[in-house]
Design an enzyme around this catalytic site. Structure first.
Site, PDB file in Angstrom:
ATOM      1  N   HIS A 115       0.874  -1.180   0.000  1.00  0.00           N
ATOM      2  CA  HIS A 115       0.000   0.000   0.000  1.00  0.00           C
ATOM      3  C   HIS A 115       0.908   1.226   0.000  1.00  0.00           C
ATOM      4  CE1 HIS A 115      -2.348  -2.959   2.419  1.00  0.00           C
ATOM      5  NE2 HIS A 115      -3.424  -2.402   1.918  1.00  0.00           N
ATOM      6  N   ASP A 118       2.472   1.962   3.289  1.00  0.00           N
ATOM      7  CA  ASP A 118       3.418   0.958   3.818  1.00  0.00           C
ATOM      8  C   ASP A 118       4.846   1.379   3.495  1.00  0.00           C
ATOM      9  OD1 ASP A 118       1.177  -0.594   4.276  1.00  0.00           O
ATOM     10  OD2 ASP A 118       1.447  -1.801   2.461  1.00  0.00           O
TER      11      ASP A 118
END
Ligand code: XUL
Ligand code: CO
Length: 455
Positions: A115, A118
């Site tokens: 993501h 992340d």
């Protein structure tokens, strides 16, 4: 920033060889602490592809590198220095990225997934978040070309920040929709830049907590509009990977709109989005929706929406998404059979959307989890390939539906009949069809025999 660029790269997983070797079944009697594959031999031919080409294994960034091992009652237990609050967020992102790519290279798997948040911290503004992402994505591109690791899919996190508490695309506030659009635009562009093979949308908060404050029809229209915009942008930038929706019935919300494959299929059909979106099926999301993983995969394949898989499992006693590493060949074989029978993955693959248990706090535990899961998938692949080669299941299905290849079946399906003409046929022939055995136990035994004998 210059400090970040010159920082010496430190090895993180110092006790692990690169790459983790394949020892074969002969190594099966080694001590449980040995880091080696027993079944997964990436170059081994299975049918017309190698094991690596069939399985297309990816490691997820979030559970493996972003999650500290916390749960609702306790703080993090894992040794992840970059998650310490004192570390500058971009410095932390850099150390984390180094450890992640070291992990991918040592594990010897070809793909990863992430993501936006992340890999790069959110800034104070959207512009700052985009700049952080761009910087980390440029750095990731270098790491990818050094290691040969590719991006299976990218995705935007539209569920953690409080602004998304009432949903992203389905939020009652159009400004939240617009914010989510910006995040997806940036992350789809980044995925494209990294040569990503797919882009995933998991609607973690696209659902409701209570119907008392919810307009279902309005929220469905908003979600469809969002998906239209994303598909249009994909075409505008020339991204040729698949767009994937990830069904899940609930958690974190009480009810999620992408409940299961069939619900997603109906939604796509209703909003004329079939062919634009496919599904990323997660094993334990399937069981949470009251289905088997086999059901979800078979439904998606038979209806032309199968894309990719998040491989994990739940716990039979816990009703939530425990994201455990797969360890049951028996559970995976039927779904693997459908995947192999249909020709296998196109751009998709098996992503390990898996979490260690909170007490698995040694650095090597992350390897043990992945290696065991990958060997389990590899064994299921061998069994599925054997089942396909001996043709028993397909022959049984063929026999069961043989009547539909005869004249009566053809007549029904070519639309030359009416209900009245069929009734006349049935009466004239004095039809009294005899039920036949479905042979379920014999077929289940056949699968078990393949599991016991596959090498
Ligand atoms: C949550 C889940 C996510 C998606 C990506 O249950 O599976 O990790 O895979 O957002
Ligand atoms: Co998932």
């Amino acid at each position: 920033m210059s400090e970040r660029k010159t920082r010496e790269r430190m090895e993180f997983f110092t006790d692990v060889p690169q790459p983790v070797p394949f020892a074969g079944a002969a190594g099966a009697t080694d001590s449980p602490g040995e880091l080696r594959y027993r079944i997964y031999d990436p170059d081994r031919a299975v049918g017309n592809k190698t094991m690596a080409e069939h399985l297309r294994i990816a490691v997820c960034y979030w559970h493996s590198f972003n999650w500290p091992g916390s749960d609702i009652f306790g703080v993090g237990t894992f040794d992840r220095p970059w998650l310490q609050p004192a570390v500058d967020p971009m410095e932390a992102a850099t150390i984390k990225q180094d450890a992640a790519f070291e992990f991918f290279a040592k594990l010897g798997t070809p793909f990863y997934c992430f993501h936006d948040v992340d890999m790069a911290p959110e800034g104070d503004t959207l512009a700052e978040s985009k700049a952080n992402l761009d910087e980390m994505v440029d750095r990731a591109a270098k790491k990818m070309s050094e290691t040969g690791v590719e991006l299976l899919w990218g995705t935007a996190n539209l569920f953690t920040h409080p602004r998304y508490a009432a949903g992203a695309a389905t939020n009652p506030d159009p400004d939240v929709f617009t914010h989510a659009a910006a995040q997806v635009r940036h992350m789809l562009d980044a995925t494209h830049r990294l040569g990503g093979h797919n882009y995933v949308l998991w609607g973690g908060r696209e659902g409701y907590e209570t119907l008392l404050n919810t307009r279902l029809g309005q929220e469905a229209d908003q979600l469809a509009r969002f998906l239209e915009l994303v598909a249009e942008h994909k075409r505008n930038i020339g991204f040729d990977g698949l767009l994937l929706l990830e069904p899940k019935p609930q958690e974190p919300t009480k009810h999620q709109y992408d409940y299961d494959s069939a619900t997603v299929h109906g939604f796509l059909d209703r909003y004329d989005l079939l062919g634009e979106y496919f599904v990323n099926i997660e094993v334990n999301h399937a069981t949470l929706s009251g289905h088997s993983f086999h059901h979800e995969v078979a439904y998606a394949i038979d209806n032309g929406i199968f894309g990719s898989v998040d491989a994990n499992r739940g716990d039979p006693q816990n009703g939530w998404d425990t994201d455990q590493f797969p360890n049951s060949v028996d559970d995976l074989v039927p779904a693997m059979y459908e995947i192999v029978r249909s020709g296998g993955f196109g751009s998709g693959g098996f992503n390990f959307d898996t979490k260690l248990r909170r007490q698995s706090m040694d650095r090597t535990d992350l390897f043990h989890g992945h290696i065991g899961g990958i060997d389990t998938l590899a064994k299921a692949l061998l069994v599925a390939d054997e089942l396909l080669n001996n043709g028993t299941l397909e022959a049984a299905r063929d026999r069961r539906y043989a009547g539909w290849r005869g004249s009566q079946g053809a007549k029904i399906m070519d639309r030359s009949t009416t209900l009245a003409s069929l009734a006349d046929d049935a009466v004239a022939a004095d039809l009294d069809p005899a039920p036949v055995s479905g042979r379920q136990e014999a077929l289940e035994n056949h699968i078990n025999q393949m599991i016991w004998s596959a090498t």
